[in-house]
Design an enzyme around this catalytic site. Sequence first.
Site, PDB file in Angstrom:
ATOM      1  N   PHE A   1       0.792  -1.020   0.343  1.00 19.75           N
ATOM      2  CA  PHE A   1      -0.169   0.473  -0.049  1.00 19.75           C
ATOM      3  C   PHE A   1       0.574   1.509  -0.268  1.00 19.75           C
ATOM      4  O   PHE A   1       0.370   2.323  -0.968  1.00 19.75           O
ATOM      5  CB  PHE A   1      -0.940  -0.234   1.222  1.00 19.75           C
ATOM      6  CG  PHE A   1       0.064   0.400   2.243  1.00 19.75           C
ATOM      7  CD1 PHE A   1      -0.337   1.786   3.113  1.00 19.75           C
ATOM      8  CD2 PHE A   1       0.718  -0.257   3.760  1.00 19.75           C
ATOM      9  CE1 PHE A   1      -0.035   2.305   4.446  1.00 19.75           C
ATOM     10  CE2 PHE A   1       0.959   0.254   4.613  1.00 19.75           C
ATOM     11  CZ  PHE A   1       0.828   1.337   4.976  1.00 19.75           C
ATOM     12  N   LYS A   2       2.114   1.707   0.415  1.00 15.45           N
ATOM     13  CA  LYS A   2       2.816   2.469   0.172  1.00 15.45           C
ATOM     14  C   LYS A   2       3.029   2.544  -0.555  1.00 15.45           C
ATOM     15  O   LYS A   2       3.514   4.266  -1.533  1.00 15.45           O
ATOM     16  CB  LYS A   2       4.737   2.118   1.384  1.00 15.45           C
ATOM     17  CG  LYS A   2       4.495   1.195   2.113  1.00 15.45           C
ATOM     18  CD  LYS A   2       4.240   2.902   3.396  1.00 15.45           C
ATOM     19  CE  LYS A   2       3.469   1.218   4.780  1.00 15.45           C
ATOM     20  NZ  LYS A   2       5.043   1.295   5.349  1.00 15.45           N
ATOM     21  N   ASP A   3       2.739   2.401  -1.420  1.00 22.94           N
ATOM     22  CA  ASP A   3       2.917   2.419  -3.884  1.00 22.94           C
ATOM     23  C   ASP A   3       1.924   3.815  -3.790  1.00 22.94           C
ATOM     24  O   ASP A   3       2.160   5.092  -4.735  1.00 22.94           O
ATOM     25  CB  ASP A   3       2.670   1.465  -4.670  1.00 22.94           C
ATOM     26  CG  ASP A   3       4.070   0.418  -4.241  1.00 22.94           C
ATOM     27  OD1 ASP A   3       4.951   0.915  -4.280  1.00 22.94           O
ATOM     28  OD2 ASP A   3       4.196  -0.542  -4.759  1.00 22.94           O
TER      29      ASP A   3
ATOM     30  N   THR B   1       7.731   0.305   3.454  1.00 25.69           N
ATOM     31  CA  THR B   1       7.724   2.114   3.127  1.00 25.69           C
ATOM     32  C   THR B   1       9.473   2.280   2.412  1.00 25.69           C
ATOM     33  O   THR B   1       9.708   2.308   1.245  1.00 25.69           O
ATOM     34  CB  THR B   1       8.179   3.206   4.630  1.00 25.69           C
ATOM     35  OG1 THR B   1       6.679   2.100   4.569  1.00 25.69           O
ATOM     36  CG2 THR B   1       9.021   4.294   4.204  1.00 25.69           C
TER      37      THR B   1
END
Length: 495
Positions: A109-111, A144
Site C-alpha cells: 500500500f505504500k505505493d 516503505t
Amino acid sequence: MKFISTRGGECVTGARAIAQGIAADGGLFVPESFPAVSSAELEAMLSMNYAERAAFVLHKYLDEYDYDALKGACEKAYAQFEGGDAAPLVKIDHGLYILELFHGPTCAFKDMALTLLPYLLRTGCDLCGVKEQVLILVATSGDTGKAALEGFKDAPGIKIMVFYPNDGVSKMQKLQMSTQEGENVNVVAVRSNFDDCQTAVKTIFTGEQYKKELLEKGYILSSANSINFGRLAPQIAYYFSAYLDLVSSDQIELGEPVHFAVPTGNFGNILAAYYAKRMGLPVGKLLCASNKNNILTDFIHTGVYDKRREFYKTMSPSMDILISSNLERLLFEICGRDAGRVSSLMRQLKEEGSYSLGEEEKAAVQELFYGDFCGEDETVETIYEFFEEYQYPMDTHTACAMYATDTYRARHEKDKAPVVVVSTASPYKFPQDVMYAITGNDIKDSFKAIKHLNIATAMQVPKNLSKLRDKSVRFTAVADKDKLYPEVLKFIDRK
C-alpha cells in the site's frame, strides 16, 4: 492552506511542510484546519477515476500546487499499477469488502503515496525556492523502504537512503531493497529493530549539527516516511474512493456510514481514514488491528501508551513497531490541538517510556476506534479459514485486520454497517507464511513458495516480484543503530 507543528513551533505552507518533512521542534506538520468535502462534491466524485479523485482530495490541502499539474502527476503515478485500477474494491460477502492496495510497483500500500511523493516533494522544493539537493532518509519496517526507493530512483536533485532492521523484515522485502536499481539510492541494514531505526533517523532530522554539516555539503533533509505530510495525504484519497465505489455499485446510499478495518503499525494508514472522516466522509468506526506487538490495542482500551514491553518479531513484520509516530497527529486532535499537552506527552514517552491520557481524552479515542490484536496462531487460522470459505488468499497483515473485523462483528451484532478491510500487501510478498497457513507446507525458498502459492490459489503473481530472482544484490552494508550518520556521510561523499 497553512500547516502547523503538533508541538507548536512552526506555521508553514504545504509545500514547505512536504519539503522539510518534520518540524524543527520534532513535531509533525498537520493542517491548520480540515478542509470540508460536501455531499454535492462527493456526488460529483462518483464519476471520477481514481487519479481524478486523488487529485481532488489532495488539492484541498495543497492549494498552492497547480491543480492540472497535480492531476497529471496522479495520472502518471497510478498508471504504473497493474490491472488498470489503483485501488480496486472487492466484494467478499454481504457487508464485507476488501480494498486492495497492493497493485503498485512494490506490491504494498505504500505505493499509493510513494509513486506520487517525488512530484509533491520536487514541486514543493521549487515552490519554496530550495536550490540544494534533497537527501531523503527513510526508516522502514519493510514496505516503505522499497516503495520509496522505487519512487525516487534516479530522480534529479534527490538522493535517498533507507535503513531497515536486519532481522526484522521478510526475505522478500529484504531482497526487494538489496537489489534496488538507481544511481541515487543506498540501503543499509541495522543491527536492531524498527523503532531504533526510526529513532536514529529522527535524531538526525532534529540534530542542528547534523543539519548544518549536511547543508554545508549542499543537502537539505526530507523524509519519505509517513511523518511527512506528503506521504500521508495521498492515503486519504483511497478511503474516499472506496466509499464512492460502494455508492456507485449500489452497495450503500450516499451518506450511510462505513467502517474501515486497518492493519496498523506506525498509525499513518488508519490516521488517513480519520482525516477522511474529519473532511466529511461518512466513516463509522475505525477498526485498528495490531499483531502480537499489541501496544495500540492496549492504548485504545486503557488510554495508556507504554513502550516498555517485550518486542516481538512476527510474520507480519511491517507492524512490528512499538513507537507509532503518527499517533502524535491524532493526539493533537484528541487533546483539543493543545501543542503544549502533546509536547508533554511526547517528552514523557521519551524520558519515561509511557504516557497516560485523561478520561475525556481516552473516551474520545474509544468513540473513534475499536482496537484488537491478532497473535501468530490467529493469523495463520484467519488466512486458512478465509481461504477455505471464500478462496481468497490474503497476506499476514491483512489477516490481522480481518481478525479484528470478525471480533468486532461478534461483539457488536446489532451494528450492520458495511466493513471495508484494507489489504496492505500482496500475499506474494510473504509467500512462505501464506503458503504455510493455507496448506501446512513449510517451504524455505521464497521463490518456490511463490510458485506453489500460485498453484494453490490461482492468484496472479505480480510481475515485479517474479523478476526478483534474476536481480543482483547491490547493497550488503550492516551498521549499528548509533552509527547511521557516518553511513549517511559516506553515501553523500561517494563519487
